[in-house]
Design an enzyme around this catalytic site. Structure first.
Site, mmCIF file in Angstrom:
data_model
loop_
_atom_site.group_PDB
_atom_site.id
_atom_site.type_symbol
_atom_site.label_atom_id
_atom_site.label_comp_id
_atom_site.label_asym_id
_atom_site.label_seq_id
_atom_site.Cartn_x
_atom_site.Cartn_y
_atom_site.Cartn_z
ATOM 1 N N ASP A 64 19.881 -21.577 3.612
ATOM 2 C CA ASP A 64 20.743 -22.472 4.392
ATOM 3 C C ASP A 64 21.098 -23.544 3.125
ATOM 4 O O ASP A 64 20.508 -24.121 2.484
ATOM 5 C CB ASP A 64 19.950 -23.239 5.215
ATOM 6 C CG ASP A 64 20.653 -24.511 6.001
ATOM 7 O OD1 ASP A 64 21.778 -24.403 6.002
ATOM 8 O OD2 ASP A 64 20.170 -25.485 6.479
ATOM 9 N N ASP A 113 23.280 -26.925 3.002
ATOM 10 C CA ASP A 113 23.659 -27.901 3.674
ATOM 11 C C ASP A 113 23.854 -28.988 2.655
ATOM 12 O O ASP A 113 23.248 -29.374 2.098
ATOM 13 C CB ASP A 113 22.634 -28.128 4.817
ATOM 14 C CG ASP A 113 23.467 -29.057 5.933
ATOM 15 O OD1 ASP A 113 24.247 -30.011 5.245
ATOM 16 O OD2 ASP A 113 22.949 -29.242 6.925
ATOM 17 N N ASP A 140 17.650 -25.311 1.417
ATOM 18 C CA ASP A 140 16.794 -25.870 2.042
ATOM 19 C C ASP A 140 15.607 -25.016 2.296
ATOM 20 O O ASP A 140 15.649 -23.941 3.067
ATOM 21 C CB ASP A 140 17.484 -26.289 3.586
ATOM 22 C CG ASP A 140 16.471 -27.041 4.661
ATOM 23 O OD1 ASP A 140 15.353 -27.301 4.236
ATOM 24 O OD2 ASP A 140 16.926 -27.659 5.519
#
Lengths: 347, 388
Positions: free
Chosen positions: B96, B98, B295
């Protein structure tokens, strides 16, 4: 029948976990009751399971093989994790010594055949698929951390010595899983096995463990808490705003050494954003009473170091806060008196 | 129900009637837990399971979600609500990226934080502690921004490159999604990956983020000599380190730098102590270009819920957009826009200086006719209301 020229009958005795060895045992077609009546097998089973210096008799393969499988069954039936782990440790260390004498092609064969490790040798360099590397790598050693290895197109480069270490770990895991398989099976074991199981359990409990050396170094340490935890307790007492990971580390550590949820919650009372209900909920989660029902372990030293929670004051060879605690309490217990008074000291 | 909510509900429902749900991503739908947050009352509904895409579609057309998720894990019984009874069978590995977790210079221009304790506010990402009251709870107001997305896109491409060159996972084996807001998800779902334990996943996360990296492990001492494995032709991390270091070293220009240059080029096997010192000194400068800003919580979690491809992101009205690598390379937010037709008259209560190529900085408080997707975005962010 040996399926390949690499493996000799002697090898089956040295590496009884090979499928060829299991096959050989199966062909003997003996019941457990029959095996228990073979005195030589029974004696050797107890000996090999409890002695680091046991010499395997390579000239009598069937007796040795049977004794190995009997010792596996006995160890499993102790249903005692400490005893089983010690058995697995003795066995895997023995195998590791044998492996260190073997040529590359045999070690590679054993890795593949017994543990399905995806290993290849290209231009004399040994490479293991990262998935198997991660599955069997020894924990808590920076040398083995993937980030410190050369990883190329899915494969990690290893030395022959490291490959044997990987097999040792794989074998240890194999024993543990076989033991739990046996212990959970529906097989009815013959009555006469009970006394042997008891004998093995008590003998394994007294075998010196490898950690005793490190334990000795910790003797005289007053506080059984590792420096990182001590620091967190002080900070929590002082009402500092601990980070999420700091709180998790402290809570999971305390839960693991036997504190109740209530006791753990008290540690967080002074925190600036303390909310009794929320704290309790989270501690219960960590204790495995909620959500996924998983009891969380505190992070390893490696991880704590990486997030800046390790004060770096430990002695060498410690790779987990709980390991420190266990060694420290054991060394103190042997001097007499630890436990509840220690806990009172920390609160 | 407010008029805004009614509008969103009918638009989202209509969208889901024809949404492009496919059988290959996510694979094996009947083995996944489906979860959603209802648009109507923000209630989270978990432990759903559907045998077919059409069943799922029927459900979401009726029970319109603001957010739609599936489990990265495969379960024996995905619909059971007791996690122990679900029967975990394996899980995808999800990277992930972000931008919330990556510092970008433009955040100072478009993001703000407000302390929930004392009301103090500031620009950029929230601080660790409120400078006024010391509190640690903030409301973060962050907007979609081309520059931020650009940074996230670069990180995503880096991850894909490392997966290919180091982990042997080719770009054809990964599924990429724009998250619908400020990042990207990269899914790996091969048989061997599925079984990885949490510990193994943590190792992969540390590898990506260079946690626990010890440069001395790439030097081998034999007798009095030290051999280096940092070469620009090397594979994996030592190779990337060497290539980045090389660019720095040639700028230094000292005699030691010249030696390190030769070592990195592979023309000299051993390295002096001074050479190692120089490398250690330059290291902090090169690490950010090699580190992948992912992440780690998402990567390690084997029970994670993740956005369903081609679902709508309820905070933006944008589509969770599946992308090929080449589509990612030339990604622009345009590709995620769903509600293109028409316009809406709204009153603006807050807005970033720039949004989808529109300058809105001076429009706060005014009533405007905005293109449908811009208005929907602002309504989703609860900073615009419908006007007659």
């Amino acid at each position: 029948m040996i399926s390949t020229h690499i493996i000799t009958i002697e090898d089956l005795v040295k590496y009884p976990f090979l499928p060829e060895a299991t096959e050989r045992i199966r062909r003997l077609n003996l019941s457990l009751r029959e095996v228990l009546s073979l005195r030589d097998v029974v004696e050797r089973a107890i000996k090999r399971a409890t002695s680091r210096n046991y010499t395997i008799d390579l000239t009598d393969p069937d007796t040795e093989l049977l004794s190995f499988y009997l010792s596996l069954v006995l160890a499993a039936l102790t249903r005692d994790n400490v005893a089983i782990r010690r058995f697995a440790d003795i066995e895997s260390k023995r195998v590791s010594k044998f492996l260190q004498q073997e040529p590359l092609d045999k070690v590679v064969y054993i890795a593949k055949k017994a543990f399905n490790i995806d290993v290849k040798v290209v231009n004399g360099l040994i490479q293991v698929h990262f998935v198997h590397y991660l599955k069997y790598m020894p924990q808590g050693d920076l040398e083995w951390k993937l980030v410190n290895r050369v990883l190329h197109r899915g494969f990690v480069y290893l030395s022959l010595r490291e490959l044997t270490r990987l097999i040792e770990e794989a074998y240890e895991k194999w024993i543990l899983s076989k033991c739990s398989e046996i212990a959970n099976s529906m097989i009815v074991f013959p009555e006469e096995i009970t006394s042997l199981v008891d004998e093995l359990r008590s003998k394994l409990r007294t075998v010196s463990s490898e950690v005793s050396v490190r334990r000795r170094r910790l003797e005289g340490v007053v506080d059984p808490y590792p420096p990182c935890i001590r620091k967190l307790i002080e900070e929590a007492k002082a009402g500092e705003n601990l980070s999420h990971i700091a709180r998790f580390t402290l809570a999971s550590f305390l839960i693991h050494i036997g504190f109740s949820v209530d006791e753990v919650v008290k540690y967080f009372e002074n925190l600036p954003d303390y909310d009794e209900k929320k704290t309790r909920y989270q501690v219960e989660h960590i204790a495995g009473l909620r959500g996924s029902r998983k009891k969380y372990l505190p992070p390893s030293c490696d991880y704590l170091r990486s997030v800046g929670l390790c004060p770096g004051e430990c002695i060498k060879g410690i790779h987990h806060p709980l390991q420190y605690y266990r060694l420290a309490t054991r060394s103190r217990a042997s001097e007499g008196g630890v436990g509840s008074e220690q806990r009172a000291e920390a609160t | 129900m407010s008029r805004e909510l009614k509008l969103l509900k009918s638009l989202f429902s209509r969208y889901y009637r024809y949404a492009e749900f496919t059988t290959d991503f996510p694979r094996d739908l009947p083995r996944r837990e489906i979860a959603l947050q209802l648009l109507e009352n923000e209630a989270m509904v978990r432990h759903l399971s559907f045998n077919s895409i059409e069943d799922l579609r029927k459900y979401v057309v009726k029970n319109v979600p603001s957010h739609l998720y599936y489990s990265t894990a495969y379960y024996e019984n995905p619909g059971v609500d007791d996690m122990d009874q679900k029967g975990w069978l394996g899980a995808e590995l999800v990277f992930d990226i972000d931008v919330d977790h990556i510092p970008t210079p433009c955040k100072e221009e478009h993001d703000r934080w407000i302390c929930e304790n004392c009301g103090e506010a500031g620009r950029g990402s929230k601080p660790e502690k409120c400078p006024k009251c010391g509190g640690s709870k903030f409301r973060q107001i962050s907007w979609i921004c081309d520059k931020c997305l650009e940074v996230a896109r670069e990180e995503a491409l880096k991850v894909i490159e490392v997966l290919d060159s180091d982990f042997g996972v080719s770009p054809h084996e990964v599924y990429i999604c724009f998250s619908g807001h400020r990042g990207f998800h990269i899914h790996v779902d091969t048989d061997v990956i599925r079984e990885l334990s949490q510990d193994a996943r943590r190792e992969i996360a540390d590898y990506m983020r260079l946690i626990g990296l010890r440069i001395d492990k790439f030097f081998t001492k034999r007798g009095k000599r030290t051999y280096s494995r940092l070469m620009i032709t090397s594979s994996g991390i030592p190779g990337r380190l060497a290539r980045s270091l090389y660019e720095k070293v040639i700028e230094v220009g000292t005699q030691v730098a010249r030696e390190v240059e030769l070592v990195l080029e592979g023309k000299k096997e051993t390295i002096s102590r001074k050479g190692i010192k120089l490398i250690e000194k330059l290291l902090p400068e090169v690490l950010p270009s090699i580190r992948c800003e992912i992440d780690e919580k998402v990567l390690i979690d084997t029970h994670r819920l993740i956005r369903f491809p081609n679902s709508l992101h309820g905070k933006t009205g944008l589509k969770v957009t599946p992308l090929t690598v080449s589509e990612l390379e030339r990604f622009s937010i345009e590709k995620a826009i769903v509600f293109r037709k028409g316009s809406l008259r709204v009153r603006l209560h807050d807005a970033p200086p720039k949004l989808f190529d529109m300058n809105l900085g001076n429009c706060v408080g005014r009533v405007l006719d905005l293109p449908m997707y811009v208005a929907i975005y602002l309504i989703c962010r609860k900073v615009a209301t419908l006007e007659e």
